[in-house]
Design an enzyme around this catalytic site. Structure first.
Site, short mmCIF file in Angstrom:
data_model
loop_
_atom_site.label_atom_id
_atom_site.label_comp_id
_atom_site.label_asym_id
_atom_site.label_seq_id
_atom_site.Cartn_x
_atom_site.Cartn_y
_atom_site.Cartn_z
N HIS A 91 0.82 -1.22 0.00
CA HIS A 91 0.00 0.00 0.00
C HIS A 91 0.85 1.27 0.00
O HIS A 91 0.31 2.36 -0.22
CB HIS A 91 -0.93 0.03 1.21
CG HIS A 91 -1.97 -1.05 1.21
ND1 HIS A 91 -2.80 -1.27 0.13
CD2 HIS A 91 -2.30 -1.98 2.15
CE1 HIS A 91 -3.60 -2.30 0.40
NE2 HIS A 91 -3.32 -2.74 1.62
N ASP A 128 -2.93 -10.68 -2.61
CA ASP A 128 -3.49 -10.16 -1.36
C ASP A 128 -4.95 -9.80 -1.58
O ASP A 128 -5.34 -9.38 -2.68
CB ASP A 128 -2.68 -8.94 -0.93
CG ASP A 128 -2.98 -8.47 0.48
OD1 ASP A 128 -4.08 -7.93 0.71
OD2 ASP A 128 -2.11 -8.61 1.36
N HIS A 130 -6.47 -7.29 -0.51
CA HIS A 130 -6.58 -5.85 -0.71
C HIS A 130 -5.76 -5.43 -1.93
O HIS A 130 -4.65 -5.93 -2.14
CB HIS A 130 -6.07 -5.10 0.53
CG HIS A 130 -6.77 -5.47 1.78
ND1 HIS A 130 -6.24 -6.37 2.69
CD2 HIS A 130 -7.98 -5.10 2.26
CE1 HIS A 130 -7.08 -6.52 3.70
NE2 HIS A 130 -8.15 -5.76 3.47
N ASP A 213 -4.56 -12.90 3.18
CA ASP A 213 -5.78 -12.47 3.85
C ASP A 213 -7.03 -12.68 3.00
O ASP A 213 -8.13 -12.32 3.41
CB ASP A 213 -5.69 -11.01 4.30
CG ASP A 213 -5.01 -10.11 3.30
OD1 ASP A 213 -4.72 -10.57 2.18
OD2 ASP A 213 -4.75 -8.94 3.63
#
Length: 275
Positions: A91, A128, A130, A213
């Site tokens: 991120h 991931d 996200h 995740d």
């Protein structure tokens, strides 16, 4: 398998290939404030530094650089590395730490591979749950880099909404997955869209933003993957993209149920070693 933990820290020179001086100053100021008040310092609502964060973050990015040096400098029998570090990195944009991420570990490694070892074309694969907005933003303007991601949408950070190719060089590939999506949707995203794009790109090296995740047991999202799905995607990356020959550096990103995280990482490692 060889476990190696060198005591290395990323240098400012290595960070500045990816991040702006202003980014480094924001993080360094947080470290200084932490030393004064001796309690957690918030950079944003999700991104916090606490005692040990400075060493952990600099060691995390430094270990990715060390893995690059290890793979690129050794004889051909060493082809794959898994860098098990925290905090995560995908991120972190060029000028902004965010989403638990202080430095973009993977892109620091990519930039080092290109600047020091002469690697030309790099594919960055992100599974991931996200979207890796930092990976995407840093890769987008560089035609020598391809970014491919499957991720839940809507979900943090609210980016990666455009399916298929995007960016000025059409080197950004996203497949958003609806909440509750499972193995079938995940495997279709990679089989039909993302892996073919990576193969057409013909990378010289592969980096993986390996977040776990998207596991059904993880608390931060609602994609329903299993340990076997992480084994499957790893085998696909090694065999169908890398043809078993390309250097692959996988770097830990998300995963917040420590029980399922251990199993999923084990499945990933076994596939990296055996595929």
């Amino acid at each position: 398998m060889r476990v190696h933990e060198p005591e290395v820290e990323v240098t400012d020179e290595q960070l500045l290939r990816v991040h702006t001086p202003e980014h480094l100053k924001v993080v360094e100021d947080a470290y200084k404030q932490l030393n004064l008040i001796r309690r957690q310092v918030k950079i944003d609502a999700d991104t916090v530094v606490s005692p040990g964060s400075e060493l952990a973050a600099k060691r995390a990015a430094g270990l990715v650089v060390a893995a690059v040096d290890d793979l690129m400098s050794r004889s051909v029998e060493v082809k794959r590395a898994f860098v098990m570090v925290r905090p995560p990195g995908h991120h972190a944009e060029a000028d902004k730490p965010q989403g638990f991420c202080l430095y973009n570990n993977v892109l620091v490694g990519v930039a080092h591979a290109q600047a020091v070892h002469g690697i030309k074309r790099v594919a960055i694969l992100d599974f991931d749950v996200h979207h890796g907005n930092g990976d995407e933003a840093i890769a987008m303007t560089d035609r020598s880099r391809l970014y491919a991601s499957s991720h839940q949408s809507p979900c943090y950070p609210g980016t990666g909404l455009t399916p298929g190719a995007s960016g000025p060089h059409k080197n950004i590939w996203n497949v958003p997955l609806e909440p509750g999506a499972g193995s079938a949707e995940f495997r279709a995203a990679w089989t039909k869209t993302l892996l073919p794009a990576v193969r057409r790109f013909k990378p010289d090296a592969i980096f993986i933003s390996a977040g776990f995740d998207a596991h059904a047991e993880d608390p931060l999202a609602s994609v329903q993957l299993s340990d076997e799905d992480f084994s499957w995607i790893t085998k696909e990356i090694v065999s169908t993209v890398g043809n078993g020959r390309l250097p692959i550096i996988s770097v830990l990103e998300g995963g917040y149920n420590v029980v399922s995280l251990e199993r999923a990482v084990r499945a990933h490692l076994e596939a990296l070693m055996k595929a």
